[in-house]
Design a protein around this motif. Structure first.
Motif, mmCIF file in Angstrom:
data_model
loop_
_atom_site.group_PDB
_atom_site.id
_atom_site.type_symbol
_atom_site.label_atom_id
_atom_site.label_comp_id
_atom_site.label_asym_id
_atom_site.label_seq_id
_atom_site.Cartn_x
_atom_site.Cartn_y
_atom_site.Cartn_z
ATOM 1 N N ALA A 163 -12.281 12.342 1.320
ATOM 2 C CA ALA A 163 -11.144 12.247 0.404
ATOM 3 C C ALA A 163 -10.506 10.877 0.611
ATOM 4 C CB ALA A 163 -10.139 13.361 0.677
ATOM 5 N N SER A 164 -9.581 10.528 -0.268
ATOM 6 C CA SER A 164 -8.928 9.224 -0.128
ATOM 7 C C SER A 164 -7.499 9.289 -0.653
ATOM 8 C CB SER A 164 -9.710 8.140 -0.870
ATOM 9 O OG SER A 164 -9.715 8.388 -2.258
ATOM 10 N N SER A 165 -6.689 8.358 -0.194
ATOM 11 C CA SER A 165 -5.303 8.230 -0.651
ATOM 12 C C SER A 165 -5.000 6.760 -0.898
ATOM 13 C CB SER A 165 -4.328 8.768 0.400
ATOM 14 O OG SER A 165 -4.473 10.149 0.599
ATOM 15 N N ASP A 166 -4.319 6.483 -1.994
ATOM 16 C CA ASP A 166 -3.873 5.128 -2.297
ATOM 17 C C ASP A 166 -2.407 4.982 -1.902
ATOM 18 O OD1 ASP A 166 -6.339 4.349 -3.398
ATOM 19 O OD2 ASP A 166 -5.809 5.241 -5.338
ATOM 20 N N VAL A 167 -2.089 3.926 -1.173
ATOM 21 C CA VAL A 167 -0.723 3.702 -0.687
ATOM 22 C C VAL A 167 -0.344 2.240 -0.937
ATOM 23 C CG1 VAL A 167 -1.014 5.445 1.124
ATOM 24 C CG2 VAL A 167 -1.419 3.033 1.640
ATOM 25 N N THR A 168 0.932 1.962 -0.775
ATOM 26 C CA THR A 168 1.427 0.586 -0.777
ATOM 27 C C THR A 168 2.308 0.405 0.457
ATOM 28 O OG1 THR A 168 1.441 0.451 -3.196
ATOM 29 C CG2 THR A 168 2.780 -1.161 -1.994
ATOM 30 N N PHE A 169 1.957 -0.572 1.270
ATOM 31 C CA PHE A 169 2.743 -0.809 2.478
ATOM 32 C C PHE A 169 4.123 -1.358 2.123
ATOM 33 C CE2 PHE A 169 -1.486 -0.730 4.348
ATOM 34 C CZ PHE A 169 -1.264 -0.052 5.545
ATOM 35 N N PRO A 170 5.145 -0.982 2.884
ATOM 36 C CA PRO A 170 6.507 -1.486 2.626
ATOM 37 C C PRO A 170 6.561 -3.005 2.771
ATOM 38 C CG PRO A 170 6.542 0.366 4.172
ATOM 39 C CD PRO A 170 5.114 -0.044 4.021
ATOM 40 N N GLU A 171 7.523 -3.614 2.076
ATOM 41 C CA GLU A 171 7.687 -5.065 2.145
ATOM 42 C C GLU A 171 8.042 -5.519 3.559
ATOM 43 O OE1 GLU A 171 7.061 -7.256 -0.065
ATOM 44 O OE2 GLU A 171 6.705 -5.966 -1.818
ATOM 45 N N ASN A 172 8.738 -4.647 4.303
ATOM 46 C CA ASN A 172 9.151 -5.010 5.669
ATOM 47 C C ASN A 172 8.205 -4.461 6.732
ATOM 48 O OD1 ASN A 172 9.776 -2.317 5.381
ATOM 49 N ND2 ASN A 172 11.820 -2.452 6.278
ATOM 50 N N TYR A 173 6.966 -4.159 6.351
ATOM 51 C CA TYR A 173 5.996 -3.612 7.303
ATOM 52 C C TYR A 173 5.761 -4.598 8.447
ATOM 53 C CZ TYR A 173 1.951 -0.964 8.932
ATOM 54 O OH TYR A 173 1.077 -0.219 9.691
ATOM 55 N N GLN A 174 5.530 -4.052 9.638
ATOM 56 C CA GLN A 174 5.435 -4.884 10.840
ATOM 57 C C GLN A 174 4.295 -5.898 10.781
ATOM 58 O OE1 GLN A 174 4.907 -2.017 13.948
ATOM 59 N NE2 GLN A 174 2.932 -1.315 13.203
ATOM 60 N N SER A 175 3.205 -5.563 10.093
ATOM 61 C CA SER A 175 2.108 -6.507 9.933
ATOM 62 C C SER A 175 2.333 -7.320 8.653
ATOM 63 C CB SER A 175 0.769 -5.770 9.844
ATOM 64 O OG SER A 175 -0.266 -6.662 9.465
ATOM 65 N N THR A 176 2.559 -8.614 8.814
ATOM 66 C CA THR A 176 2.813 -9.453 7.643
ATOM 67 C C THR A 176 1.600 -9.525 6.719
ATOM 68 O OG1 THR A 176 2.162 -11.410 8.940
ATOM 69 C CG2 THR A 176 4.513 -10.861 8.858
ATOM 70 N N GLU A 177 0.406 -9.331 7.273
ATOM 71 C CA GLU A 177 -0.802 -9.384 6.456
ATOM 72 C C GLU A 177 -0.902 -8.184 5.511
ATOM 73 O OE1 GLU A 177 -4.145 -9.740 9.004
ATOM 74 O OE2 GLU A 177 -3.608 -11.737 9.742
ATOM 75 N N LEU A 178 -0.223 -7.082 5.875
ATOM 76 C CA LEU A 178 -0.286 -5.878 5.053
ATOM 77 C C LEU A 178 1.009 -5.615 4.297
ATOM 78 C CD1 LEU A 178 -2.086 -3.486 7.576
ATOM 79 C CD2 LEU A 178 -3.085 -4.551 5.548
ATOM 80 N N ALA A 179 2.097 -6.263 4.692
ATOM 81 C CA ALA A 179 3.405 -5.993 4.084
ATOM 82 C C ALA A 179 3.347 -6.163 2.565
ATOM 83 C CB ALA A 179 4.448 -6.931 4.681
ATOM 84 N N GLY A 180 3.757 -5.099 1.850
ATOM 85 C CA GLY A 180 3.818 -5.129 0.397
ATOM 86 C C GLY A 180 2.485 -4.991 -0.313
ATOM 87 N N LYS A 181 1.396 -4.820 0.431
ATOM 88 C CA LYS A 181 0.063 -4.800 -0.192
ATOM 89 C C LYS A 181 -0.396 -3.357 -0.458
ATOM 90 C CE LYS A 181 -3.108 -7.664 0.832
ATOM 91 N NZ LYS A 181 -4.171 -8.492 1.474
ATOM 92 N N PRO A 182 -1.174 -3.158 -1.535
ATOM 93 C CA PRO A 182 -1.788 -1.843 -1.763
ATOM 94 C C PRO A 182 -2.982 -1.661 -0.820
ATOM 95 C CG PRO A 182 -2.466 -3.385 -3.463
ATOM 96 C CD PRO A 182 -1.450 -4.115 -2.627
ATOM 97 N N ALA A 183 -3.248 -0.420 -0.495
ATOM 98 C CA ALA A 183 -4.367 -0.110 0.404
ATOM 99 C C ALA A 183 -4.895 1.272 0.078
ATOM 100 C CB ALA A 183 -3.925 -0.189 1.858
ATOM 101 N N THR A 184 -6.108 1.547 0.541
ATOM 102 C CA THR A 184 -6.732 2.860 0.361
ATOM 103 C C THR A 184 -7.196 3.376 1.712
ATOM 104 O OG1 THR A 184 -7.492 2.342 -1.874
ATOM 105 C CG2 THR A 184 -8.617 4.131 -0.721
ATOM 106 N N PHE A 185 -6.858 4.630 1.986
ATOM 107 C CA PHE A 185 -7.352 5.283 3.197
ATOM 108 C C PHE A 185 -8.406 6.307 2.804
ATOM 109 C CE2 PHE A 185 -3.374 3.631 4.823
ATOM 110 C CZ PHE A 185 -3.699 3.261 6.118
ATOM 111 N N LYS A 186 -9.560 6.218 3.464
ATOM 112 C CA LYS A 186 -10.636 7.176 3.230
ATOM 113 C C LYS A 186 -10.755 8.110 4.416
ATOM 114 C CE LYS A 186 -13.260 4.154 0.130
ATOM 115 N NZ LYS A 186 -14.574 3.513 -0.160
ATOM 116 N N PHE A 187 -10.890 9.392 4.125
ATOM 117 C CA PHE A 187 -10.876 10.426 5.149
ATOM 118 C C PHE A 187 -12.183 11.202 5.196
ATOM 119 C CE2 PHE A 187 -6.681 10.127 3.152
ATOM 120 C CZ PHE A 187 -5.891 9.748 4.223
ATOM 121 N N LYS A 188 -12.516 11.647 6.392
ATOM 122 C CA LYS A 188 -13.549 12.667 6.569
ATOM 123 C C LYS A 188 -12.838 13.896 7.112
ATOM 124 C CE LYS A 188 -17.852 13.844 8.935
ATOM 125 N NZ LYS A 188 -18.912 13.405 9.887
ATOM 126 N N ILE A 189 -12.943 15.016 6.383
ATOM 127 C CA ILE A 189 -12.269 16.249 6.777
ATOM 128 C C ILE A 189 -13.174 17.010 7.747
ATOM 129 C CG2 ILE A 189 -11.020 18.264 5.958
ATOM 130 C CD1 ILE A 189 -10.122 15.585 4.742
#
Length: 398
Positions: A163-189
């Protein structure tokens, strides 16, 4: 005997915060010399203190009435809540569900996941065998929340599938490389679980997880936690009683702290503080600046706390004299052992004495033995006090 030892340790640790400070390097005397460059007077052990003179008025300390407020009762609810809070840290996170394969509201799921940004897996974005609370977006084992939207793709997923989930990291996220960026998490159940409760917690689960505590059944775990909470409540009751007694005696007595003695104690405390908290290349001024304060402000705080501490020492030292309180070598040995073990790093009794005597073993032993008598006096007054307990008012959650 055990209760008396607990009471003694509670008293002693409360005064040692300003009799000395922490795990210092006893072989380094440079800090003492630095502090005494400004003080340049006799040590506190060299100043004769006549407690009869300094304590001009001592209240009637036998049978005093004090009130303490706290929650000193161990209930079944507290025991259960405590057990539930510690189980995840012992690896007991859920009971597997085997009669269905689709994730529902309220389920825990065991998952592997990987996060992708711009189509590439990013560092720190993957984990395996995570027990996850789907409804609350929560890692059950680490007791931590995940980014909003992380769990969206898990509801309705099936065991063995991805399964997967689409998210957007907060603008103030601790990692500047990910802050404010969209991302996808893929899962194995990997499995569906339901939360552990006292009803579905089994003896086998306890036996497998609590090997270090040598617990083999749920009933043993309940008794273990209950005894622990009773000790906590007893310690809190003793500590609150001691504090109330000390405050009462101070409020109803009159005592004077000689300025030269206070300055000596302040210089000794400062020397120990530098030794403990300032590196070889760091001055106290630099330490203060790094921590958003000044040396003057630190000294003002230390002086106020030390003066209050010395007042207690004088008052209860006088009581110790009047009641002819002597050092019980067995109890004193227990406390000394506690200090040695707390100091760590292969410390010895000599190290502890040198530390509290600012490099002088004889002075250190004198200090600790007197503090022992002072706190035996606190215990004496507490045990003879008329104590009223009331329920503490509910605290506002922060």
């Amino acid at each position: 005997m055990k209760r008396k030892v607990i009471a003694l340790l509670l008293c002693m640790t409360s005064v040692l915060a300003f009799a000395g400070c922490g795990n210092g390097k006893t072989e380094d005397t440079q800090a003492t010399e630095i502090a005494k460059e400004e003080y340049n007077g006799p040590s506190s052990s060299e100043i004769d203190i006549d407690l009869k003179k300094q304590v001009s008025k001592l209240c009637d300390y036998k049978g005093i009435e004090v009130t303490i407020a706290g929650d000193y009762e161990v209930t079944d609810e507290k025991v259960e809540n405590n057990i539930m809070s510690i189980l995840p840290y012992y690896g007991i996170t859920g009971v597997e569900v085997k009669d269905r394969d689709t994730v529902q509201e309220g389920d825990y799921v065991k998952i592997d996941y990987t996060g992708y940004a711009d189509g590439e897996a990013f560092e720190g974005g993957s984990a395996e065998d995570v027990m996850f609370d789907v409804s609350n977006n929560f890692d059950v084992t680490s007791q931590s929340n995940y980014i909003d939207g992380f769990a969206d793709g898990l509801m309705g997923a099936k065991v063995g599938e991805e399964a997967s989930s689409d998210v957007t990291f907060p603008e103030n996220y601790q990692s500047t490389e990910l802050a404010g960026k969209p991302a996808t998490f893929k899962f194995k159940i990997k499995g569906i679980y339901k939360p552990v409760t006292m009803d579905n917690l089994t003896d086998d689960m306890v036996k497998e997880a609590f090997t270090q505590e040598k617990l083999t059944t749920k009933d043993e775990l309940i008794d273990y936690v209950k005894d622990y909470l009773k000790q906590q409540c007893e310690s809190a009751r003793l500590q609150d009683t001691n504090s109330a007694v000390k405050d009462y005696v101070k409020e109803h007595s009159e005592v004077e702290v000689p300025e030269d003695y206070l300055q000596a104690r302040l210089a000794e405390y400062e020397a120990n503080f530098i030794q403990d908290y300032c590196s070889d290349s760091q001055t106290l001024e630099q330490y203060a600046a790094t921590n958003g304060t000044t040396v003057e402000e630190m000294r003002t705080t230390w002086k106020s706390a030390l003066e209050e501490q010395i007042i207690y020492e004088f008052l209860f030292g006088r009581i110790a004299d009047l009641e002819d309180i002597q050092v019980d070598e067995e109890d004193y040995g227990n406390f000394l052992d506690y200090l040695v073990s707390a100091k760590g790093d292969g410390a010895t009794e000599a190290d502890v004495y040198q530390y509290y005597g600012n490099g002088n073993e004889e002075d250190g032993e004198k200090v600790l033995r007197q503090l022992y008598r002072v706190n035996k006096a606190v215990t004496f007054v507490s045990e003879n006090a008329k104590v009223t307990e009331k329920k503490a008012e509910a605290q506002t959650e922060q």
